[in-house]
Design a protein around this motif. Structure first.
Motif, PDB file in Angstrom:
ATOM      1  N   GLY A 354       0.531  -3.787  -1.578  1.00 36.52           N
ATOM      2  CA  GLY A 354       0.327  -4.219  -0.203  1.00 36.52           C
ATOM      3  C   GLY A 354      -1.142  -4.241   0.169  1.00 36.52           C
ATOM      4  N   GLY A 355      -1.915  -3.290  -0.356  1.00 35.73           N
ATOM      5  CA  GLY A 355      -3.338  -3.226  -0.050  1.00 35.73           C
ATOM      6  C   GLY A 355      -4.092  -4.457  -0.518  1.00 35.73           C
ATOM      7  N   GLU A 356      -3.746  -4.950  -1.694  1.00 38.39           N
ATOM      8  CA  GLU A 356      -4.408  -6.157  -2.206  1.00 38.39           C
ATOM      9  C   GLU A 356      -4.095  -7.362  -1.325  1.00 38.39           C
ATOM     10  OE1 GLU A 356      -6.551  -6.328  -4.576  1.00 38.39           O
ATOM     11  OE2 GLU A 356      -6.346  -4.321  -5.471  1.00 38.39           O
ATOM     12  N   ILE A 357      -2.852  -7.448  -0.876  1.00 36.47           N
ATOM     13  CA  ILE A 357      -2.456  -8.572  -0.016  1.00 36.47           C
ATOM     14  C   ILE A 357      -3.151  -8.482   1.335  1.00 36.47           C
ATOM     15  CG2 ILE A 357      -0.496  -9.653   1.168  1.00 36.47           C
ATOM     16  CD1 ILE A 357       1.250  -8.642  -1.199  1.00 36.47           C
ATOM     17  N   ILE A 358      -3.170  -7.288   1.912  1.00 35.49           N
ATOM     18  CA  ILE A 358      -3.821  -7.104   3.205  1.00 35.49           C
ATOM     19  C   ILE A 358      -5.318  -7.371   3.115  1.00 35.49           C
ATOM     20  CG2 ILE A 358      -4.499  -5.308   4.871  1.00 35.49           C
ATOM     21  CD1 ILE A 358      -1.650  -4.243   4.690  1.00 35.49           C
ATOM     22  N   ALA A 359      -5.946  -6.956   2.034  1.00 35.36           N
ATOM     23  CA  ALA A 359      -7.377  -7.229   1.856  1.00 35.36           C
ATOM     24  C   ALA A 359      -7.648  -8.726   1.884  1.00 35.36           C
ATOM     25  CB  ALA A 359      -7.863  -6.617   0.547  1.00 35.36           C
TER      26      ALA A 359
END
Length: 489
Positions: A354-359
């Motif tokens: 999720g962090g990669e997508i949000i970034a």
């Protein structure tokens, strides 16, 4: 003759092994607990091992979320709602053979509410003014004001009953009253528990259970397929679940959790102390893209910190709907263009993926992120305790925990006096309709303050050997309760 004897012996040995396996189980977990004391740590993985297995409280959560008697067989409430009198079960012993009685309850509750308490949910005990041992099997708890939620509070893992004589060893060799006793902890690998032959209640069907820690999704898949793991209550690789659905050896168990998954923001540091910046970040988030990309479709979008299956839930997703142009405008209005923020990610799949997508989503509105992947212990130390972060992703799996927003010292540091007063009023209100209205107001307040970016309700997708029954479908609390688990053949 020797060959025949050897073959027969081998068959007998195999049969004996098969029978023995029917009362043992290996449970997969993605995260290893930092310690085994639920009264002294915040990590959900602690309760996932010890709740209802090793430790018990006065009350407990049932698999349907109901509050059930545990070490207290019953309780009475005074007319003014400020005094709870608990009747304890007779004949309950701790795993070291010592009796569990009212003095242990007095010690446990006083320790949890003490000024120097390290209990992660100290707020559960804040209203207690006195705990008295009326007699060995009767405890009287006096509250500063009425609290209709007190039996609910006592069901949390943070409220289990411990003995003063053994509490210092609870972090590594816990001694409780539950149906299983602690056997060993090989750090980095597994925890094993064994059936408590002197348990006060109905003995569990399982003789032993081993919690095996496997962080990698592909390794978890291989272990399930090889039969090294019997059940993974929360399978860490949702993209692989369909392969289990097609295999008759397995059952896929899909349910709901209390896990509000959020992009938490540090409200006490610039520029996140500006509500316009927090609102901009919230509008930059495409929830469904995260659910599809990180969770492979498993999860329910949320717009506030409340479980959608709760009857008091308000769907506020439109308040922070995906609107990148609005996000850009808000950043310009706040004079906060060209931001660079630190994004700290704990190990779970939902956080790392999720962090990669949000970034990427934040980059589209002009916010750069510096991603740091932290191990669980590091995350607890730096983010949860140290408050040294800008953004982080975490799933809050504690039940009905919107009251954490009334704690200005909590890790995301939201400080709203009106909200604190609302939660204080909610705590003493017993009328269901009034409580529902307060819950809705609380949800709307934090949504309109854009305290955090609310992503999705964590689904509980587990995989189990098809011959296992008694596992929880839903997760009303963070637990792998093995009390009723058994093999069907």
């Amino acid at each position: 003759m020797t060959k025949l004897f050897t073959t027969a012996a081998a068959v007998a040995l195999m049969a004996g092994t098969a029978l023995a396996q029917q009362d043992t189980i290996t449970v997969g977990m993605q995260l290893e607990p930092p310690n085994l004391d639920p009264t002294g740590g915040a990590a959900a993985a602690i309760d996932e091992v010890v709740y209802a297995n090793i430790f018990e409280g006065l009350t407990r959560f049932g698999p349907d979320g109901s509050i059930q008697p545990a070490l207290a067989s019953e309780w009475e409430v005074s007319e003014d709602g400020t005094v709870y009198t608990f009747t304890l079960r007779d004949g309950v012993s701790f795993h070291d053979g010592t009796a569990m009685d009212a003095e242990d309850v007095v010690f446990s509750l006083n320790r949890a509410r003490a000024e120097d308490s390290t209990n992660a949910q100290k707020a559960l005990f804040a209203g207690i003014t006195e705990v008295e041992a009326v007699d060995p099997l009767t405890v009287r708890v006096t509250l500063s004001e009425p609290n209709g939620n007190f039996p609910f509070n006592m069901a949390w893992g943070d409220a289990v009953i411990v003995a003063e004589e053994t509490i210092e060893q609870a972090a590594t060799t816990p001694i409780g009253t539950g149906p299983f006793t602690f056997t060993e902890w090989v750090q980095g690998d597994h925890v094993t528990i064994s059936r408590n032959e002197n348990y006060w209640g109905e003995a569990p069907a399982l003789a032993t259970a081993t919690f095996k820690f496997i962080a990698d999704g592909n390794a978890a898949f291989a272990a399930m397929m090889a039969g090294d793991i019997d059940v993974f209550p929360v399978f860490p690789a949702p993209e692989l679940v369909s392969q289990f659905e097609a295999d008759p050896r397995f059952t896929v168990i899909e349910g709901s959790t209390e896990g509000e998954t959020i992009l938490a923001m540090n409200n006490a540091v610039a520029p996140l102390d500006d509500v316009k910046v927090r609102e901009a970040i919230s509008h930059a988030i495409n929830r469904q893209e995260i659910i599809d990309g990180a969770m492979f479709g498993y999860g329910t979008p949320i717009g506030t910190h409340f479980a959608p299956h709760n009857p008091d839930y308000v769907d506020l997703t439109e308040t922070s709907n995906y609107d990148p142009e609005a996000a850009k405008a808000l950043l310009a209005e706040a004079g906060a263009e060209g931001l660079s923020l630190r994004l700290m990610l704990p190990p779970p799949t939902y956080a790392r993926r999720g962090g990669e997508i949000i970034a990427a989503q934040l980059r589209e509105v002009g916010i750069e992120t510096e991603i740091t992947n932290l191990e669980w212990a590091q995350w607890l130390e730096q983010v949860f305790t140290g408050k040294d972060f800008d953004l982080t992703i975490v799933s809050h799996t504690e039940p009905a925990d919107i009251n954490i927003y009334a704690r200005p010292d909590y890790y995301f540091q939201y400080d709203n006096a009106d909200f604190q007063a609302l939660i204080a009023d909610l705590a003493v209100e017993s009328d269901p309709e009034a409580r529902a209205a307060m819950n809705k107001e609380a949800q709307e307040t934090i949504a309109n303050d854009f305290v955090n970016a609310y992503l999705f309700q964590l689904a509980k997708v587990g995989v189990a050997n098809a011959n296992i029954e008694g596992l929880w479908e839903n997760a009303p609390t963070q637990a792998n309760d093995l009390t009723d688990v058994r093999w069907t053949e």
